[in-house]
Design a protein around this motif. Structure first.
Motif, PDB file in Angstrom:
ATOM      1  N   GLN A  32     -17.002   6.360   9.472  1.00 12.82           N
ATOM      2  CA  GLN A  32     -16.961   7.098   8.116  1.00 12.82           C
ATOM      3  C   GLN A  32     -15.774   6.276   7.544  1.00 12.82           C
ATOM      4  OE1 GLN A  32     -14.949  10.224   9.809  1.00 12.82           O
ATOM      5  NE2 GLN A  32     -16.787  11.573  10.220  1.00 12.82           N
ATOM      6  N   LEU A  33     -17.084   6.045   5.889  1.00 15.58           N
ATOM      7  CA  LEU A  33     -16.600   6.168   4.279  1.00 15.58           C
ATOM      8  C   LEU A  33     -15.576   6.368   4.429  1.00 15.58           C
ATOM      9  CD1 LEU A  33     -19.576   4.362   2.876  1.00 15.58           C
ATOM     10  CD2 LEU A  33     -18.342   3.505   4.117  1.00 15.58           C
ATOM     11  N   GLU A  34     -15.429   7.424   4.473  1.00 13.72           N
ATOM     12  CA  GLU A  34     -13.903   8.492   3.980  1.00 13.72           C
ATOM     13  C   GLU A  34     -12.587   7.995   4.358  1.00 13.72           C
ATOM     14  OE1 GLU A  34     -15.008  12.523   3.556  1.00 13.72           O
ATOM     15  OE2 GLU A  34     -16.792  12.110   2.625  1.00 13.72           O
ATOM     16  N   ASN A  35     -13.057   7.798   5.808  1.00 19.29           N
ATOM     17  CA  ASN A  35     -11.301   8.556   6.853  1.00 19.29           C
ATOM     18  C   ASN A  35     -11.268   6.984   7.263  1.00 19.29           C
ATOM     19  OD1 ASN A  35     -12.668   9.068   8.339  1.00 19.29           O
ATOM     20  ND2 ASN A  35     -11.164  11.095   8.289  1.00 19.29           N
ATOM     21  N   GLY A  36     -12.468   6.534   7.920  1.00 27.04           N
ATOM     22  CA  GLY A  36     -12.718   5.478   9.097  1.00 27.04           C
ATOM     23  C   GLY A  36     -12.609   3.991   8.909  1.00 27.04           C
ATOM     24  N   MET A  37     -12.448   2.979   9.822  1.00 24.49           N
ATOM     25  CA  MET A  37     -12.915   2.568   9.399  1.00 24.49           C
ATOM     26  C   MET A  37     -13.547   1.256   8.311  1.00 24.49           C
ATOM     27  SD  MET A  37     -10.966  -0.982  10.768  1.00 24.49           S
ATOM     28  CE  MET A  37     -10.401  -0.412  12.223  1.00 24.49           C
ATOM     29  N   GLY A  38     -14.831   2.114   8.120  1.00 25.57           N
ATOM     30  CA  GLY A  38     -16.219   2.161   7.030  1.00 25.57           C
ATOM     31  C   GLY A  38     -15.428   2.026   6.164  1.00 25.57           C
ATOM     32  N   GLY A  39     -13.877   3.145   5.838  1.00 30.03           N
ATOM     33  CA  GLY A  39     -14.239   3.497   4.562  1.00 30.03           C
ATOM     34  C   GLY A  39     -12.592   1.958   4.349  1.00 30.03           C
ATOM     35  N   ALA A  40     -11.295   1.886   5.533  1.00 30.58           N
ATOM     36  CA  ALA A  40     -10.538   0.027   5.345  1.00 30.58           C
ATOM     37  C   ALA A  40     -11.737  -0.806   5.201  1.00 30.58           C
ATOM     38  CB  ALA A  40     -10.116   0.189   6.463  1.00 30.58           C
ATOM     39  N   ILE A  41     -12.693  -1.421   5.317  1.00 29.90           N
ATOM     40  CA  ILE A  41     -13.714  -2.048   5.635  1.00 29.90           C
ATOM     41  C   ILE A  41     -13.747  -1.930   4.079  1.00 29.90           C
ATOM     42  CG2 ILE A  41     -15.624  -3.278   5.769  1.00 29.90           C
ATOM     43  CD1 ILE A  41     -15.237  -2.657   8.685  1.00 29.90           C
ATOM     44  N   ALA A  42     -14.916  -0.841   3.447  1.00 28.08           N
ATOM     45  CA  ALA A  42     -15.080  -1.165   2.512  1.00 28.08           C
ATOM     46  C   ALA A  42     -14.062  -1.054   1.291  1.00 28.08           C
ATOM     47  CB  ALA A  42     -15.427   0.481   1.800  1.00 28.08           C
ATOM     48  N   VAL A  43     -12.476  -0.524   1.557  1.00 27.24           N
ATOM     49  CA  VAL A  43     -11.344  -0.482   0.250  1.00 27.24           C
ATOM     50  C   VAL A  43     -10.942  -2.784   0.409  1.00 27.24           C
ATOM     51  CG1 VAL A  43      -9.195  -0.245  -0.042  1.00 27.24           C
ATOM     52  CG2 VAL A  43     -10.273   1.168   0.963  1.00 27.24           C
ATOM     53  N   LEU A  44     -11.149  -2.801   1.711  1.00 25.58           N
ATOM     54  CA  LEU A  44     -10.957  -4.631   1.708  1.00 25.58           C
ATOM     55  C   LEU A  44     -11.808  -5.493   0.913  1.00 25.58           C
ATOM     56  CD1 LEU A  44      -9.406  -4.970   5.458  1.00 25.58           C
ATOM     57  CD2 LEU A  44      -8.237  -5.205   3.096  1.00 25.58           C
ATOM     58  N   SER A  45     -13.259  -5.120   0.936  1.00 27.03           N
ATOM     59  CA  SER A  45     -13.830  -5.694   0.480  1.00 27.03           C
ATOM     60  C   SER A  45     -14.244  -5.512  -1.227  1.00 27.03           C
ATOM     61  CB  SER A  45     -15.296  -5.370   0.644  1.00 27.03           C
ATOM     62  OG  SER A  45     -15.915  -5.571  -0.393  1.00 27.03           O
ATOM     63  N   ALA A  46     -13.550  -4.925  -1.877  1.00 29.56           N
ATOM     64  CA  ALA A  46     -13.081  -4.125  -3.103  1.00 29.56           C
ATOM     65  C   ALA A  46     -11.457  -4.491  -3.536  1.00 29.56           C
ATOM     66  CB  ALA A  46     -12.957  -3.233  -3.541  1.00 29.56           C
ATOM     67  N   GLN A  47     -10.937  -5.481  -2.101  1.00 25.52           N
ATOM     68  CA  GLN A  47      -9.638  -6.098  -2.777  1.00 25.52           C
ATOM     69  C   GLN A  47     -10.844  -7.554  -3.092  1.00 25.52           C
ATOM     70  OE1 GLN A  47      -7.641  -4.768   0.354  1.00 25.52           O
ATOM     71  NE2 GLN A  47      -6.143  -2.531  -0.972  1.00 25.52           N
ATOM     72  N   VAL A  48     -11.081  -7.775  -2.039  1.00 26.21           N
ATOM     73  CA  VAL A  48     -10.994  -9.625  -1.973  1.00 26.21           C
ATOM     74  C   VAL A  48     -12.259  -9.607  -3.337  1.00 26.21           C
ATOM     75  CG1 VAL A  48     -13.254 -11.088  -0.736  1.00 26.21           C
ATOM     76  CG2 VAL A  48     -11.208  -9.876   0.833  1.00 26.21           C
ATOM     77  N   ASP A  49     -13.006  -9.075  -3.855  1.00 22.96           N
ATOM     78  CA  ASP A  49     -13.533  -9.158  -4.266  1.00 22.96           C
ATOM     79  C   ASP A  49     -12.510  -8.887  -6.410  1.00 22.96           C
ATOM     80  OD1 ASP A  49     -16.330  -8.895  -3.867  1.00 22.96           O
ATOM     81  OD2 ASP A  49     -16.784  -7.263  -4.214  1.00 22.96           O
ATOM     82  N   ASP A  50     -11.627  -8.354  -6.203  1.00 16.68           N
ATOM     83  CA  ASP A  50     -10.724  -8.095  -7.363  1.00 16.68           C
ATOM     84  C   ASP A  50     -10.194  -9.605  -6.886  1.00 16.68           C
ATOM     85  OD1 ASP A  50     -11.747  -5.888  -8.591  1.00 16.68           O
ATOM     86  OD2 ASP A  50     -10.054  -4.717  -7.357  1.00 16.68           O
ATOM     87  N   MET A  51      -9.520 -10.374  -5.770  1.00 15.22           N
ATOM     88  CA  MET A  51      -8.661 -11.078  -5.615  1.00 15.22           C
ATOM     89  C   MET A  51      -9.510 -12.259  -6.202  1.00 15.22           C
ATOM     90  SD  MET A  51      -5.330 -10.118  -4.734  1.00 15.22           S
ATOM     91  CE  MET A  51      -5.175 -11.521  -4.366  1.00 15.22           C
ATOM     92  N   THR A  52     -10.526 -12.170  -5.410  1.00 15.99           N
ATOM     93  CA  THR A  52     -11.971 -13.349  -6.086  1.00 15.99           C
ATOM     94  C   THR A  52     -12.088 -14.020  -8.090  1.00 15.99           C
ATOM     95  OG1 THR A  52     -13.526 -13.176  -4.698  1.00 15.99           O
ATOM     96  CG2 THR A  52     -13.798 -14.073  -6.355  1.00 15.99           C
TER      97      THR A  52
END
Length: 124
Positions: A32-52
């Motif tokens: 699930q993208l809202e509260n599951g591991m998929g959401g955490a992975i999506a957030v981490l991916s966005a943070q990696v893009d921002d940090m890049t």
């Protein structure tokens, strides 16, 4: 005997079905993208893009600062060489001759007033 084997086979199939159902629910929650591991992975991916992006900006800024610092250092070294030449040329000047009564003349500077007084006066 055949009946007991069929019952055990049916129980095993029912157990496998329940196990598959539980695994399917867990996998759904996991993805699930809202509260599951998929959401955490999506957030981490966005943070990696921002940090890049931030890292690229920092690299560009550091490169510009290094270039600016290099040019300023070159200017400072040139100015230091000119000052060394000026200081060396001051040693070649004769000592100033004293004025009347054995005292040197000096120049006093005053700020000009609004009425237009003289900015320089000679004093002993």
């Amino acid at each position: 005997m055949q009946f007991i084997a069929d019952v055990l086979l049916g129980a095993g199939a029912l157990g496998a079905a329940v196990y598959c159902f539980v695994l399917a629910r867990r996998l759904k929650q996991f993805n699930q993208l809202e509260n599951g591991m998929g959401g955490a992975i999506a957030v981490l991916s966005a943070q990696v893009d921002d940090m890049t992006k931030a890292l690229e900006q920092a690299r560009a800024t550091a490169s510009a600062s290094a270039n600016s610092l290099e040019s300023l250092t070159a200017r400072a070294e040139a100015a230091a060489e000119r000052l060394e030449l000026l200081m060396a040329s001051l040693h070649d000047l004769p000592d100033p001759e004293p004025g009347e009564n054995g005292r040197r003349m000096r120049v006093l500077r005053r700020r000009a007033r609004h009425e237009g007084s003289a900015p320089l006066e000679a004093a002993e």
